[in-house]
Design an enzyme around this catalytic site. Structure first.
Site, PDB file in Angstrom:
ATOM      1  N   VAL A  22     -20.828  -7.023  75.445  1.00 50.24           N
ATOM      2  CA  VAL A  22     -20.514  -8.370  74.954  1.00 50.24           C
ATOM      3  C   VAL A  22     -20.132  -9.326  76.078  1.00 50.24           C
ATOM      4  O   VAL A  22     -20.141 -10.550  75.883  1.00 50.24           O
ATOM      5  CB  VAL A  22     -19.390  -8.340  73.892  1.00 50.24           C
ATOM      6  CG1 VAL A  22     -19.798  -7.506  72.688  1.00 50.24           C
ATOM      7  CG2 VAL A  22     -18.068  -7.865  74.484  1.00 50.24           C
ATOM      8  N   TYR A  32      -3.871  -7.909  77.361  1.00 45.74           N
ATOM      9  CA  TYR A  32      -4.298  -7.891  75.952  1.00 45.74           C
ATOM     10  C   TYR A  32      -3.625  -9.020  75.163  1.00 45.74           C
ATOM     11  O   TYR A  32      -4.278  -9.721  74.379  1.00 45.74           O
ATOM     12  CB  TYR A  32      -3.935  -6.528  75.357  1.00 45.74           C
ATOM     13  CG  TYR A  32      -4.439  -6.268  73.962  1.00 45.74           C
ATOM     14  CD1 TYR A  32      -5.770  -5.940  73.728  1.00 45.74           C
ATOM     15  CD2 TYR A  32      -3.574  -6.319  72.869  1.00 45.74           C
ATOM     16  CE1 TYR A  32      -6.224  -5.669  72.446  1.00 45.74           C
ATOM     17  CE2 TYR A  32      -4.016  -6.049  71.584  1.00 45.74           C
ATOM     18  CZ  TYR A  32      -5.347  -5.724  71.375  1.00 45.74           C
ATOM     19  OH  TYR A  32      -5.796  -5.459  70.113  1.00 45.74           O
ATOM     20  N   LYS A  62      -5.590 -12.057  73.312  1.00 43.30           N
ATOM     21  CA  LYS A  62      -5.492 -12.254  71.868  1.00 43.30           C
ATOM     22  C   LYS A  62      -4.885 -13.618  71.522  1.00 43.30           C
ATOM     23  O   LYS A  62      -5.241 -14.233  70.513  1.00 43.30           O
ATOM     24  CB  LYS A  62      -4.678 -11.122  71.247  1.00 43.30           C
ATOM     25  CG  LYS A  62      -5.387  -9.766  71.263  1.00 43.30           C
ATOM     26  CD  LYS A  62      -6.765  -9.831  70.634  1.00 43.30           C
ATOM     27  CE  LYS A  62      -7.357  -8.457  70.368  1.00 43.30           C
ATOM     28  NZ  LYS A  62      -8.720  -8.523  69.797  1.00 43.30           N
TER      29      LYS A  62
END
Length: 252
Positions: free
Chosen positions: A63, A153, A157
């Site tokens: 991705v 992370y 997010k």
């Protein structure tokens, strides 16, 4: 729903939340592209959808690689039809305390979560704009509010929440809604791997998590999939730019 089945793309759909979402959207009547970095790993999800009478296509793509993403979306459009639903679920963990975190740990997490969502959204939105209808759901997390050992992370997010709100503003005039779902503690292979990395028994970790959650149980991938199902449906056409916490209790 339109007369022709909607075509949905779910990234990171070989297992966990992604697989549950792919199965749920197929049950909702959509044709589903099951995307994962390893195309062979998509077979179980694709077969489960096919066995239930649905239509699915396994697609391998990194991705974070523009060429692979664009090729994947072109293949999906050719084999399933123009995609008008996108669930950016692909994710990885590279947890560590700040002073131990490497640039590679940081770049990998940013590449998969943020760059991946950007590239897939950019490639898919043209089909949605042309159809004057579309749904994008980005997977955030309660870690966006901060979590020890997850500077990379958490930042990714949290970034996805800003990305979501901006796309909702830009794409809304074309009939496209964009929302984010932020799961709390969900029982998946990823959380099991986290427990192993922490050298904690997974059952003990689940019990501890349940004690801290108001509904007194950890989440299941299906809990997140049901919420995504609502957001990509016709009934959510006036819901856009929102972050929905699927965490068993309130979050800031």
């Amino acid at each position: 729903m339109s007369e022709e089945p909607r075509v949905a793309i779910v990234t990171g759909a070989a297992r966990g939340i992604g697989a549950a979402t792919a199965r749920r959207l197929a049950a909702d009547g959509m044709a589903v592209a099951v995307v994962d970095i390893d195309e062979s790993a998509t077979k179980e999800t694709v077969d489960a959808i096919g066995s239930a009478g649905g239509r699915a296509l396994g697609v391998g793509a990194d991705v974070s690689d523009r060429a692979q993403v664009e090729a994947a979306v072109e293949r999906i459009a050719a084999e399933l039809g123009a995609p008008t639903v996108l669930v950016n679920n692909a994710g990885v963990l590279r947890d560590n305390l700040l002073f131990k975190m490497t640039e590679g740990d940081w770049d990998t997490v940013m590449g998969v979560h943020l760059r991946g969502a950007f590239l897939f959204s950019q490639a898919a939105q043209k089909h949605m704009v042309e159809a004057k209808w579309g749904r994008i759901v980005n997977l955030s997390s309660t870690s966006a509010l901060g979590n020890r050992g997850q500077a990379n992370y958490s930042a990714a997010k949290a970034g996805l929440q800003g990305f979501t709100k901006t796309l909702a503003i830009e794409l809304g005039p074309f009939g496209v809604t964009v929302n984010a779902v932020a799961p709390g503690f969900i029982v998946t292979d990823m959380t099991a791997a986290t427990a192993a990395r922490m050298k904690v028994d997974f059952d003990d970790l689940k019990k501890h998590a349940a004690a801290e959650i108001p509904v007194r149980r950890p989440g299941r991938p299906e809990d997140v999939a049901h919420t995504i199902s609502f957001l990509v449906g016709e009934g959510a056409s006036f819901v856009s730019g929102q972050v929905i916490y699927v965490a068993g209790g309130p979050k800031d």
